[in-house]
Each structure stands twice: as structure tokens, then as C-alpha cells.
Design a protein around this motif. Structure first.
Motif, mmCIF file in Angstrom:
data_model
loop_
_atom_site.group_PDB
_atom_site.id
_atom_site.type_symbol
_atom_site.label_atom_id
_atom_site.label_comp_id
_atom_site.label_asym_id
_atom_site.label_seq_id
_atom_site.Cartn_x
_atom_site.Cartn_y
_atom_site.Cartn_z
ATOM 1 N N PRO A 54 24.333 59.524 39.124
ATOM 2 C CA PRO A 54 24.035 59.303 40.538
ATOM 3 C C PRO A 54 24.595 57.956 41.011
ATOM 4 C CG PRO A 54 22.092 60.102 39.389
ATOM 5 C CD PRO A 54 23.122 59.818 38.341
ATOM 6 N N GLY A 55 25.279 57.969 42.144
ATOM 7 C CA GLY A 55 25.841 56.743 42.699
ATOM 8 C C GLY A 55 27.168 56.346 42.095
ATOM 9 N N VAL A 56 27.662 57.135 41.126
ATOM 10 C CA VAL A 56 28.937 56.837 40.476
ATOM 11 C C VAL A 56 29.897 57.987 40.738
ATOM 12 C CG1 VAL A 56 30.101 56.438 38.269
ATOM 13 C CG2 VAL A 56 27.861 55.422 38.698
ATOM 14 N N SER A 57 31.079 57.657 41.211
ATOM 15 C CA SER A 57 32.057 58.697 41.542
ATOM 16 C C SER A 57 33.215 58.735 40.553
ATOM 17 C CB SER A 57 32.615 58.444 42.945
ATOM 18 O OG SER A 57 33.332 57.208 42.992
ATOM 19 N N VAL A 58 33.260 57.789 39.633
ATOM 20 C CA VAL A 58 34.430 57.659 38.769
ATOM 21 C C VAL A 58 34.023 57.579 37.299
ATOM 22 C CG1 VAL A 58 34.453 55.131 39.003
ATOM 23 C CG2 VAL A 58 36.532 56.312 38.350
ATOM 24 N N VAL A 59 34.782 58.268 36.472
ATOM 25 C CA VAL A 59 34.640 58.161 35.021
ATOM 26 C C VAL A 59 35.717 57.203 34.518
ATOM 27 C CG1 VAL A 59 34.870 59.418 32.836
ATOM 28 C CG2 VAL A 59 33.611 60.432 34.736
ATOM 29 N N SER A 60 35.354 56.359 33.581
ATOM 30 C CA SER A 60 36.303 55.378 33.056
ATOM 31 C C SER A 60 36.171 55.300 31.542
ATOM 32 C CB SER A 60 36.054 53.993 33.685
ATOM 33 O OG SER A 60 34.725 53.561 33.451
ATOM 34 N N GLY A 61 37.109 54.587 30.923
ATOM 35 C CA GLY A 61 37.106 54.467 29.469
ATOM 36 C C GLY A 61 37.113 53.008 29.043
ATOM 37 N N ALA A 62 36.129 52.627 28.243
ATOM 38 C CA ALA A 62 36.027 51.251 27.751
ATOM 39 C C ALA A 62 36.388 51.192 26.273
ATOM 40 C CB ALA A 62 34.614 50.714 27.955
ATOM 41 N N PHE A 63 36.979 50.088 25.885
ATOM 42 C CA PHE A 63 37.258 49.826 24.472
ATOM 43 C C PHE A 63 36.411 48.645 24.003
ATOM 44 C CE2 PHE A 63 40.903 52.494 24.985
ATOM 45 C CZ PHE A 63 41.258 52.908 23.711
ATOM 46 N N ILE A 64 35.871 48.774 22.797
ATOM 47 C CA ILE A 64 35.256 47.633 22.126
ATOM 48 C C ILE A 64 36.361 46.957 21.325
ATOM 49 C CG2 ILE A 64 33.478 46.842 20.525
ATOM 50 C CD1 ILE A 64 31.998 49.473 21.030
ATOM 51 N N MET A 65 36.584 45.666 21.595
ATOM 52 C CA MET A 65 37.660 44.921 20.939
ATOM 53 C C MET A 65 37.053 43.864 20.017
ATOM 54 S SD MET A 65 40.295 46.412 22.346
ATOM 55 C CE MET A 65 41.597 45.342 21.723
ATOM 56 N N PHE A 66 37.390 43.952 18.730
ATOM 57 C CA PHE A 66 36.973 42.958 17.749
ATOM 58 C C PHE A 66 38.159 42.014 17.544
ATOM 59 C CE2 PHE A 66 34.564 46.776 17.009
ATOM 60 C CZ PHE A 66 33.278 46.339 16.714
ATOM 61 N N VAL A 67 38.062 40.793 18.056
ATOM 62 C CA VAL A 67 39.231 39.917 18.123
ATOM 63 C C VAL A 67 39.315 38.897 16.988
ATOM 64 C CG1 VAL A 67 39.441 40.171 20.616
ATOM 65 C CG2 VAL A 67 38.052 38.310 19.698
ATOM 66 N N ASN A 68 38.418 38.984 16.021
ATOM 67 C CA ASN A 68 38.502 38.134 14.821
ATOM 68 C C ASN A 68 38.382 36.643 15.128
ATOM 69 O OD1 ASN A 68 39.039 40.479 13.173
ATOM 70 N ND2 ASN A 68 41.146 40.422 13.929
ATOM 71 N N ASP A 69 37.748 36.305 16.215
ATOM 72 C CA ASP A 69 37.517 34.897 16.559
ATOM 73 C C ASP A 69 36.173 34.800 17.275
ATOM 74 O OD1 ASP A 69 37.399 32.305 17.574
ATOM 75 O OD2 ASP A 69 39.551 32.217 17.962
ATOM 76 N N PRO A 70 35.149 34.255 16.617
ATOM 77 C CA PRO A 70 33.799 34.234 17.200
ATOM 78 C C PRO A 70 33.673 33.381 18.458
ATOM 79 C CG PRO A 70 33.880 32.889 15.211
ATOM 80 C CD PRO A 70 35.184 33.629 15.287
ATOM 81 N N HIS A 71 34.718 32.582 18.775
ATOM 82 C CA HIS A 71 34.664 31.760 19.971
ATOM 83 C C HIS A 71 34.843 32.586 21.241
ATOM 84 C CE1 HIS A 71 35.734 28.743 16.836
ATOM 85 N NE2 HIS A 71 34.847 28.039 17.493
#
Length: 334
Positions: free
Chosen positions: A144-161
Motif C-alpha cells: 500500500p502506498g508503493v507503486s514501484v518494485v526495486s532491487g537492492a544489493f547488500i554490499m560487503f566492502v571489506n572496510d569497517p569504516h
């Protein structure tokens, strides 16, 4: 990878029912064996029971414990068809047509979810994204209230900063080529929900552009600035800021110069790109040049968790996406 371990552990507790429409596909069956052995989810395989059993025997996997459903003969076909006709009555869908459509596992799967007989779906190992998503759009629809489907990626960048102890969310990297400002706002809000549900992070969202706080003037800059305002109106609790250049979003020393009053700049953990072109290029640059691990796309904005695989996926990719889908399903309940 601690996050994936936590996601899998959560899935083992949730015990969600995940339907796999490509029931006789070898990688899917290998994944199903792992999922069942590790008690990650309750698995529903769609297809001919004889064909599924034959392929499982040929590749030497044990799928005992999986529920196998043949969409062509299942006793719920009539009820599902009636529901389809009701949902698509404005389109004039006839019951005879609905029954024929249900022969397709990619239609049967979202109808199982719609009827409450499954909690989520994972498909796409041998089917194009459009073929997976089309019936999902038609019958499960968006939040409800959302008209668009999107795709997210989880990125593990090997730098905790960077980001959340080295983890960032990128969106939309998979679906919408050129979102307008309202769609971009919706992508930001739904990505924040995904970040909370899957990663457990408190999202700090940077709306990316080639401008920071008016440093450049262009309609593309206006789109991102306006999308930021709309997202704040949609959810006033979000920590979100933009428009913002990437270095201002991630680097504290740059943030002090370009956006000193921002509570996101220099500390962003969710990056919302202005369009699919930039997002897809961006995540692949980080993946290939920086050696980041990329998990996704995680589809968001649907009224139920339905996720699309790459056709180049491995069995372990399917296992991980099933676990993620279980976590999404639990978040929907909450």
C-alpha cells in the motif's frame, strides 16, 4: 560472513514456507537439499512429482521433507482461479483462462502466497526476470502506498569504516531504469525497510547525485532533491539527506566541507542512486574493482516477499536468497 550466518539462523527460527516454482531444475534441487538438511525453511517444489523425483535421483540429492505440488492437478486450482478472476475482473479475466494460466508454476506460486498457502517465493534460475515478476505484479501487487518494485544489493566492502561495519545497501540496481522523483522516494523508503529487516541496521540514506546541496543546477539534480523531500514526507522517522555526491555521503572529511549540517553525510549506509544505469554500474564497479561481496538483488516493494535469481546463480545463491526471503516474510508479519 556474520550477517549471512545471522540471516540463516533467523530463518531457521522463522520456519517460513518458501515456494520454488522451478521444482525440477538441478540447482534448485541441490539448494532444496541443503535448506531441508539445515532446517532453514519449509520448501514447496512446483512441478511434476515424477519429473522432480527423476531429476533428484539423477543428480543424487535427497529432498525428503519437501512438499511437492503439481500445478496442473492440485485441488486448489478452482479456488485460485476464482481469486484470480476477482483480482483481474477489471481486465476481464475469464475463469477458463485463469485455469490455463495456473498450469504455469510462475503463476501458481504467487497465487499460493495470495491464498496464504506459502510465505514467499524464489525463482529465476531458468526464467527471465520479467516472467517471474509479471504474475507477481498482477496478483500479489505492491505494498500500500508503493507503486514501484526495486532491487537492492547488500554490499560487503571489506572496510569497517564504511557503512554499517563494512556493509552498505545499494538501490535500485535491478528494476527501474529511470524512476521519477516519487518513485525514487519510494525506493528510498523501501530500501530502508529492507536494511532494517535483513541487515538489522539503522538506515542513514544518501540520495546520490553529481551535486551536493545545490553545488550544481540541472533537472536531474532537482529530481533527487525533490525525491528526498517526498521520502521525508512518506516517513518522517527516516535519516535521509540529499542531493549528495558519493564522496560527501561516505567520507567524513568531505562531508565536513560539502554538507556540514547533515546527519547522514560521511556516515551513509544506504545509497540510493538516481537511476538504474548509475546503480548497476556502481555496484559492479565496487564488486569487481574493490572485491566487494554483492548479495542480491533483493526485490522490495511487493506486498509479499518474491525474489528473482540470476540465471547464472549457484545452489548456494539460492540457499542464501531463500534465507533472506524468510527474513523478509517475518518482517512483513511484524
Amino acid at each position: 560472513m556474520k550477517l549471512l550466518e545471522r540471516v540463516i539462523k533467523n530463518a531457521q527460527e522463522y520456519q517460513k514456507r518458501i515456494v520454488l516454482p522451478e521444482g525440477s531444475e538441478p540447482r534448485t534441487l541441490r539448494a532444496a537439499e541443503i535448506i531441508l538438511k539445515e532446517n532453514i525453511a519449509r520448501i514447496i517444489l512446483l512441478g511434476s512429482p515424477a519429473e522432480i523425483a527423476q531429476v533428484a535421483d539423477e543428480i543424487g540429492v535427497n529432498i525428503k521433507g519437501a512438499v511437492i505440488v503439481d500445478p496442473k492437478t492440485d485441488s486448489r486450482r478452482e479456488a485460485y482461479a476464482d481469486k484470480m478472476v476477482e483480482i483481474r475482473k477489471s481486465k476481464g479475466l475469464a475463469k477458463e483462462k485463469a485455469l490455463a494460466m495456473l498450469n504455469d508454476p510462475l503463476v501458481f506460486a504467487p497465487m499460493m502466497i495470495k491464498a496464504g498457502d506459502a510465505d514467499g517465493e524464489v525463482a529465476g534460475a531458468i526464467n527471465a526476470t520479467g516472467d517471474v515478476l509479471r504474475p507477481a505484479f498482477q496478483f500479489v501487487k505492491t505494498l500500500p502506498g508503493v507503486s514501484v518494485v526495486s532491487g537492492a544489493f547488500i554490499m560487503f566492502v571489506n572496510d569497517p569504516h564504511f557503512g554499517h561495519d563494512g556493509i552498505l545497501m545499494f538501490a535500485d540496481c535491478a528494476v527501474m531504469p529511470d524512476p521519477d522523483e516519487k518513485q525514487l522516494a519510494e525506493i528510498a523508503v523501501t530500501t530502508a525497510k529492507t536494511a532494517k529487516a535483513i541487515v538489522g541496521m539503522e538506515p542513514r540514506i544518501a540520495m546520490l547525485s553529481f551535486s551536493t546541496k545545490g553545488s550544481a543546477q540541472h533537472p536531474l539534480v532537482d529530481k533527487v532533491a525533490n525525491a528526498t523531500k517526498i521520502a521525508k514526507e512518506m516517513d518522517g522517522s527516516l535519516k535521509i539527506d540529499g542531493e549528495m555526491q558519493l564522496d560527501a555521503a561516505l567520507m567524513p572529511e568531505v562531508a565536513k566541507l560539502k554538507a556540514p549540517d547533515s546527519d547522514v553525510a560521511g556516515r551513509a549506509n544506504v545509497l540510493v542512486f538516481p537511476g538504474l544505469e548509475a546503480a548497476n554500474i556502481g555496484y559492479k564497479l565496487v564488486q569487481r574493482l574493490a572485491g566487494a561481496e554483492a548479495i542480491g538483488p533483493i526485490l522490495q516493494g511487493m506486498a509479499a516477499p518474491i525474489n528473482d535469481l540470476s540465471r547464472g546463480c549457484s545452489a548456494s545463491d539460492i540457499v542464501n536468497l531463500v534465507a533472506i526471503t524468510c527474513n523478509q516474510a517475518a518482517a512483513f508479519e511484524k
